[in-house]
Enzyme design. Structure first.
Site: not given
Length: 411
Positions: A15, A94, A123, A179
């Protein structure tokens, strides 16, 4: 989009590599940022890849210690677990990575931060809320929410074709298109064949843990010492090997837990946006620490304090999962949870075996456990006759309900 300098949260995967190329096609200058939070990554190769695609520079920042000490350890101290199963490995990374992003953006004169999170996931919320909380003036470009980008790319198949066309090497394939997001606390897997909850995850998917069926035939015994609810030492009792720094403790327990297949979960969870998603997680070391911590909490804490603390921990887990680490409510609840831990001091011995971590003994000078009071061999200070009145008082309302309505819950 104006042609401002962009800092891209870059992973080196499909990505963000395609997003890097796409942003360059739009005429932007792009600096890539990579946070080393303990993922098994060839950062040198990822850096060279981004530069070949066209990035002006690639920043690689070692944030492992910061991640463990400022995010993982507090989360374990607070006992955070989302929907009773998920230990929040991605969710905790994050806000940590966001610190690095905001600092790097300021240092390099970037007015925009971009990321590769999708418009359906959590996310995007975690990154953006964290960045805005740390720097309210920063701007964010999320390509997966831009009509122009979404019209060109429907999903990973389109990205794979784009990568091939532009000679961008990627590890994802149409055969195994799930992923993966990794850090020192865990690895998460989603998308691809995992989107069907009826399909079991293939064994070759797992990277941190081996199958419990193929793990060692003898258990490993570890001792973990806590002070104020935080792990300060971990030892393997047979070898005597001992770790004391949080980063070393987690690495040490990851190895032991991985060898015994501890910390695998396969679940359907509720995303903040309202949809459900299927994820597979490996969290070996943190699972061992969570089991030990919970055991010591029950041993040391007053019953009602533990119940109130558990309620607040559930709320805090929601805040972290939903991206509100940097929020006034999270700050307040965290202060309450940390206060609850002042008596959670002692040691727990666990057996690690065949996918399980089980506490087998615990000791603490701050526990209100009274062996004589609990003993079945002596009466101690609790008169057995006192229970008669206790039962009689509690039975009164049941008898009254039966007198008027009959026995409850019998239909």
């Amino acid at each position: 989009m104006s042609q401002e300098r962009i800092l891209l949260a870059y992973s080196g995967g499909l990505d963000t590599s395609c997003i890097l190329k796409w942003l360059l096609e739009k005429g932007h200058e792009v600096i890539c940022f990579m946070a080393d939070v303990g993922q098994e990554e060839d950062f040198g190769a990822a850096r060279e890849k981004a530069l070949r695609i066209g990035a002006t520079d690639v920043i690689v920042k070692d944030m492992k210690q910061q991640f463990v000490e400022r995010f993982v350890w507090p989360a374990l101290q607070m006992g955070l677990i989302y929907e009773d199963r998920y230990l929040l490995g991605t969710s905790l990374a994050r806000p940590c990575i966001s610190i690095g992003l905001v600092e790097a953006a300021a240092q390099r004169g970037c007015t925009i931060i971009s990321h590769g999170a999708t418009g359906k996931g959590n996310d995007q919320i975690r990154f953006e809320l964290s960045c805005y909380a740390l720097n309210p003036t920063i701007k964010v470009i999320a390509p997966w929410r831009l009509p122009e980008f979404c019209e060109r790319f429907q999903g990973r198949t389109d990205l794979l074709e784009y990568a091939k066309k532009n000679n961008i090497p990627v590890s994802a394939t149409t055969k195994a298109p799930w992923s993966m997001d990794a850090n020192i606390m865990h690895i998460s897997y989603e998308s691809g064949l995992l989107e069907d909850p009826a399909i079991a995850a293939p064994e070759e998917l797992y990277q941190m843990t081996q199958s419990p069926q193929k793990s060692a035939e003898t258990p490993t015994t570890v001792e973990i010492i806590f002070k104020d609810g935080a792990a300060v030492r971990a030892s393997e009792l047979v070898s005597g090997k001992t770790m004391e720094r949080p980063l070393d403790i987690l690495t040490f327990l990851n190895k032991i837990g991985g060898e015994h297949g501890v910390g695998r979960i396969d679940l359907v969870e509720n995303r903040f946006l309202g949809l459900k998603s299927r994820g597979v997680y490996e969290t070996p070391g943190a699972t061992i620490l969570h089991v030990a911590h919970r055991d010591l909490e029950v041993y040391c804490l007053d019953r009602e304090v533990f119940r109130v603390k558990s309620f607040l921990a559930s709320k805090m887990a929601d805040y972290v999962y939903n991206g509100f680490w940097y929020s006034p409510e999270a700050e307040y609840v965290r202060s309450c949870l940390v206060a609850s831990q002042r008596n959670v001091t002692g040691k727990v011995v666990l057996e690690i075996f065949k996918g399980h971590a089980m506490a087998v003994s615990r000791e603490s000078i701050k526990s209100v456990y009274n062996q004589e009071l609990a003993s079945m061999d002596v009466h101690g200070s609790l008169s057995p006759y006192a229970a008669t009145g206790f039962i009689e008082v509690n039975a009164m309302r049941l008898k009254e309900h039966h007198r008027v309505f009959g026995s409850a819950n019998m239909k």
